[in-house]
Design a protein around this motif. Structure first.
Motif, mmCIF file in Angstrom:
data_model
loop_
_atom_site.group_PDB
_atom_site.id
_atom_site.type_symbol
_atom_site.label_atom_id
_atom_site.label_comp_id
_atom_site.label_asym_id
_atom_site.label_seq_id
_atom_site.Cartn_x
_atom_site.Cartn_y
_atom_site.Cartn_z
ATOM 1 N N SER A 1 0.859 -1.177 0.000
ATOM 2 C CA SER A 1 0.000 0.000 0.000
ATOM 3 C C SER A 1 0.900 1.234 0.000
ATOM 4 C CB SER A 1 -0.932 -0.003 1.216
ATOM 5 O OG SER A 1 -0.189 -0.036 2.420
ATOM 6 N N VAL A 2 0.619 2.186 -0.897
ATOM 7 C CA VAL A 2 1.531 3.307 -1.157
ATOM 8 C C VAL A 2 0.788 4.621 -0.938
ATOM 9 C CG1 VAL A 2 3.054 4.375 -2.877
ATOM 10 C CG2 VAL A 2 2.724 1.892 -2.862
ATOM 11 N N TRP A 3 1.515 5.626 -0.393
ATOM 12 C CA TRP A 3 0.974 6.978 -0.284
ATOM 13 C C TRP A 3 2.001 7.960 -0.808
ATOM 14 C CZ3 TRP A 3 2.254 11.657 1.763
ATOM 15 C CH2 TRP A 3 1.233 12.619 1.802
ATOM 16 N N TRP A 4 1.536 8.947 -1.614
ATOM 17 C CA TRP A 4 2.359 10.080 -2.034
ATOM 18 C C TRP A 4 1.455 11.282 -2.117
ATOM 19 C CZ3 TRP A 4 2.687 10.906 -7.873
ATOM 20 C CH2 TRP A 4 1.770 10.108 -8.549
ATOM 21 N N ASP A 5 2.021 12.484 -2.251
ATOM 22 C CA ASP A 5 1.200 13.686 -2.089
ATOM 23 C C ASP A 5 0.164 13.856 -3.187
ATOM 24 O OD1 ASP A 5 2.760 14.425 -4.220
ATOM 25 O OD2 ASP A 5 3.780 16.060 -3.206
ATOM 26 N N HIS A 6 0.193 12.987 -4.197
ATOM 27 C CA HIS A 6 -0.880 12.962 -5.193
ATOM 28 C C HIS A 6 -2.217 12.592 -4.540
ATOM 29 C CE1 HIS A 6 -2.572 12.445 -9.235
ATOM 30 N NE2 HIS A 6 -3.149 11.359 -8.774
ATOM 31 N N ASP A 7 -2.138 11.905 -3.378
ATOM 32 C CA ASP A 7 -3.342 11.415 -2.694
ATOM 33 C C ASP A 7 -3.846 12.349 -1.605
ATOM 34 O OD1 ASP A 7 -3.189 9.083 -4.215
ATOM 35 O OD2 ASP A 7 -1.843 8.129 -2.774
ATOM 36 N N ILE A 8 -3.327 13.568 -1.501
ATOM 37 C CA ILE A 8 -3.745 14.467 -0.420
ATOM 38 C C ILE A 8 -5.177 14.960 -0.667
ATOM 39 C CG2 ILE A 8 -3.331 16.690 0.691
ATOM 40 C CD1 ILE A 8 -0.399 16.340 0.197
ATOM 41 N N PRO A 9 -6.113 14.729 0.264
ATOM 42 C CA PRO A 9 -7.470 15.255 0.097
ATOM 43 C C PRO A 9 -7.499 16.770 0.302
ATOM 44 C CG PRO A 9 -7.259 14.148 2.209
ATOM 45 C CD PRO A 9 -5.974 13.904 1.477
ATOM 46 N N ALA A 10 -8.526 17.408 -0.240
ATOM 47 C CA ALA A 10 -8.588 18.873 -0.235
ATOM 48 C C ALA A 10 -8.723 19.444 1.174
ATOM 49 C CB ALA A 10 -9.755 19.336 -1.108
ATOM 50 N N HIS A 11 -9.305 18.690 2.112
ATOM 51 C CA HIS A 11 -9.588 19.254 3.435
ATOM 52 C C HIS A 11 -8.438 19.059 4.422
ATOM 53 C CE1 HIS A 11 -10.523 15.004 3.946
ATOM 54 N NE2 HIS A 11 -10.396 15.192 5.251
ATOM 55 N N LYS A 12 -7.347 18.401 4.024
ATOM 56 C CA LYS A 12 -6.265 18.099 4.947
ATOM 57 C C LYS A 12 -5.114 19.092 4.790
ATOM 58 C CE LYS A 12 -6.765 14.206 7.454
ATOM 59 N NZ LYS A 12 -6.360 14.051 8.856
ATOM 60 N N ALA A 13 -4.494 19.504 5.912
ATOM 61 C CA ALA A 13 -3.295 20.339 5.880
ATOM 62 C C ALA A 13 -2.108 19.484 5.478
ATOM 63 C CB ALA A 13 -3.058 20.963 7.249
ATOM 64 N N TYR A 14 -1.293 20.004 4.569
ATOM 65 C CA TYR A 14 -0.189 19.229 4.006
ATOM 66 C C TYR A 14 0.772 18.747 5.089
ATOM 67 C CZ TYR A 14 3.780 18.050 1.015
ATOM 68 O OH TYR A 14 4.799 17.394 0.390
ATOM 69 N N ALA A 15 1.243 19.663 5.933
ATOM 70 C CA ALA A 15 2.248 19.301 6.940
ATOM 71 C C ALA A 15 1.713 18.261 7.916
ATOM 72 C CB ALA A 15 2.705 20.543 7.684
ATOM 73 N N THR A 16 0.462 18.428 8.339
ATOM 74 C CA THR A 16 -0.137 17.479 9.291
ATOM 75 C C THR A 16 -0.242 16.092 8.693
ATOM 76 O OG1 THR A 16 -1.409 19.273 10.309
ATOM 77 C CG2 THR A 16 -2.165 17.010 10.708
ATOM 78 N N LEU A 17 -0.715 16.029 7.435
ATOM 79 C CA LEU A 17 -0.890 14.727 6.793
ATOM 80 C C LEU A 17 0.454 14.053 6.536
ATOM 81 C CD1 LEU A 17 -2.975 12.784 5.691
ATOM 82 C CD2 LEU A 17 -2.787 13.897 3.478
ATOM 83 N N ILE A 18 1.466 14.831 6.120
ATOM 84 C CA ILE A 18 2.797 14.270 5.890
ATOM 85 C C ILE A 18 3.322 13.603 7.161
ATOM 86 C CG2 ILE A 18 5.224 14.932 5.606
ATOM 87 C CD1 ILE A 18 3.955 14.680 2.986
ATOM 88 N N GLU A 19 3.191 14.302 8.289
ATOM 89 C CA GLU A 19 3.687 13.745 9.554
ATOM 90 C C GLU A 19 2.944 12.466 9.916
ATOM 91 O OE1 GLU A 19 4.614 15.176 14.149
ATOM 92 O OE2 GLU A 19 3.632 16.542 12.732
ATOM 93 N N GLU A 20 1.614 12.465 9.717
ATOM 94 C CA GLU A 20 0.834 11.270 10.031
ATOM 95 C C GLU A 20 1.290 10.073 9.198
ATOM 96 O OE1 GLU A 20 -3.196 12.266 9.316
ATOM 97 O OE2 GLU A 20 -3.398 13.581 11.047
ATOM 98 N N LYS A 21 1.453 10.307 7.889
ATOM 99 C CA LYS A 21 1.812 9.207 7.003
ATOM 100 C C LYS A 21 3.228 8.707 7.276
ATOM 101 C CE LYS A 21 -2.097 9.111 4.818
ATOM 102 N NZ LYS A 21 -3.014 7.965 5.000
ATOM 103 N N PHE A 22 4.166 9.639 7.539
ATOM 104 C CA PHE A 22 5.533 9.229 7.803
ATOM 105 C C PHE A 22 5.626 8.428 9.098
ATOM 106 C CE2 PHE A 22 6.713 11.749 4.321
ATOM 107 C CZ PHE A 22 8.058 11.582 4.051
ATOM 108 N N GLN A 23 4.848 8.788 10.098
ATOM 109 C CA GLN A 23 4.878 8.061 11.361
ATOM 110 C C GLN A 23 4.320 6.647 11.186
ATOM 111 O OE1 GLN A 23 6.265 8.879 14.136
ATOM 112 N NE2 GLN A 23 6.744 11.031 13.757
ATOM 113 N N ALA A 24 3.293 6.498 10.331
ATOM 114 C CA ALA A 24 2.629 5.203 10.186
ATOM 115 C C ALA A 24 3.331 4.286 9.203
ATOM 116 C CB ALA A 24 1.172 5.420 9.733
ATOM 117 N N ALA A 25 4.073 4.840 8.229
ATOM 118 C CA ALA A 25 4.664 4.027 7.166
ATOM 119 C C ALA A 25 5.783 3.139 7.692
ATOM 120 C CB ALA A 25 5.191 4.929 6.048
ATOM 121 N N LYS A 26 6.002 2.018 6.998
ATOM 122 C CA LYS A 26 7.108 1.124 7.326
ATOM 123 C C LYS A 26 8.379 1.506 6.579
ATOM 124 C CE LYS A 26 3.927 -2.762 8.010
ATOM 125 N NZ LYS A 26 3.530 -4.095 7.520
ATOM 126 N N ALA A 27 8.235 2.188 5.437
ATOM 127 C CA ALA A 27 9.394 2.579 4.641
ATOM 128 C C ALA A 27 9.086 3.889 3.926
ATOM 129 C CB ALA A 27 9.756 1.499 3.626
#
Length: 300
Positions: free
Chosen positions: A29-55
């Motif tokens: 399962s992959v995430w990149w900033d192409h998947d950012i929803p319109a209602h989410k703050a970029y910095a907040t979402l980046i931190e969430e995804k980086f904390q949860a990701a395995k790589a």
């Protein structure tokens, strides 16, 4: 749960898309900033995804080297010991990241067997495979014994003929012995007994093995995706998550072992799913349908 996050400079968005497709084809399962929803703050979402990701895969390019965002994301991944570095356009990662190994993908053609991409896959297996419980291997089913066959007609006729001849010879000897005078008969002589050959018994027809559990049409989002080419209209009503499931159920039919926990849990619910291999071979129709579904996922 996200397996892999991709960080890159804006001009390398096509390369990021190619990397994402290759990872998803491997079951991550992959995430990149192409998947950012319109209602989410970029910095907040980046931190969430980086904390949860395995790589975290960082694509170094001339623009990425100059980007404070990419450097910050690479530093965060390095501090969490889950950084995987790739480089394009002959770029060398900046300090201190140049002290860490990286894969040069400027000649990568998107195939899974490219030598540099194999290095990336090996690192992913190390990072994303930690803590995974080994899957039980399916017990091999011995092949059925070949059915016994009745002897051919010529052999049956020979057997019956031998039995008839034996009976005739026995009867003739009995008549000859009966006609001899008493003094000519040996006191201890016994009539010769010739047993006819046993008549072969018909071999019972072997019972076929019980049929394997069949998949129900309701188990699939796209039941015909392994047999017929899909059209854009056929998948127009599916959302991004459904498209991902539909694409991976093509691999699941062949028994692929999924590294992504949510995919493994989803297909484990079905009796027809038998995980047997990390890599499976798709037919041309299946490969075309996987490409169509990947393009639709990227556009959602």
């Amino acid at each position: 749960m996200v397996d892999v996050v991709i960080s890159y400079g804006r001009e390398q968005e096509p390369m990021a898309a190619s990397v994402a497709r290759a990872l998803e084809a491997d079951g991550y399962s992959v995430w990149w900033d192409h998947d950012i929803p319109a209602h989410k703050a970029y910095a907040t979402l980046i931190e969430e995804k980086f904390q949860a990701a395995k790589a975290v895969i960082v694509i170094w390019s001339p623009a990425a080297v100059k980007s404070e965002w990419v450097r910050a994301e690479a530093d965060l991944a390095r501090s969490q010991q889950k950084l995987i570095q790739v480089a394009v356009e002959g770029t060398i990662p900046p300090l201190p990241f140049s002290q860490i190994q990286f894969a040069a993908l400027q000649a990568w053609d998107g195939t899974p067997d490219h030598p540099e991409w194999r290095r990336v896959r090996a690192s992913l297996k190390t990072l994303c495979g930690e803590g995974a419980e080994p899957r039980p291997q399916p017990t091999p089913i011995p092949p059925p014994a070949p059915p016994r066959r009745d002897p051919p007609a010529a052999q049956r006729r020979s057997t019956v003929l031998a039995a008839v001849i034996g009976g005739v010879v026995a009867a003739a000897i009995a008549v000859m012995v009966a006609r001899q005078p008493p003094q000519a008969q040996a006191p201890a002589s016994q009539p010769v007994r010739i047993d006819p050959a046993p008549t072969p018994q018909p071999t019972p027809t072997p019972r076929p093995p019980p049929p394997a559990a069949e998949a129900r049409l309701g188990d699939f989002l796209l039941p015909q995706s392994s047999a017929q080419p899909l059209s854009p209209d056929a998948i127009a009503g599916l959302d991004k998550a459904q498209l991902r499931i539909a694409r991976n159920e093509i691999y699941a039919r062949h028994g692929r072992i999924f590294k992504s926990p949510d995919l493994a849990a989803h297909f484990a619910k079905f009796a027809w799913y038998k995980p047997v291999a990390d890599e499976v071979t798709l037919s041309p129709v299946e490969q075309a349908n996987v490409s169509l579904l990947q393009e639709a996922e990227a556009s959602r």
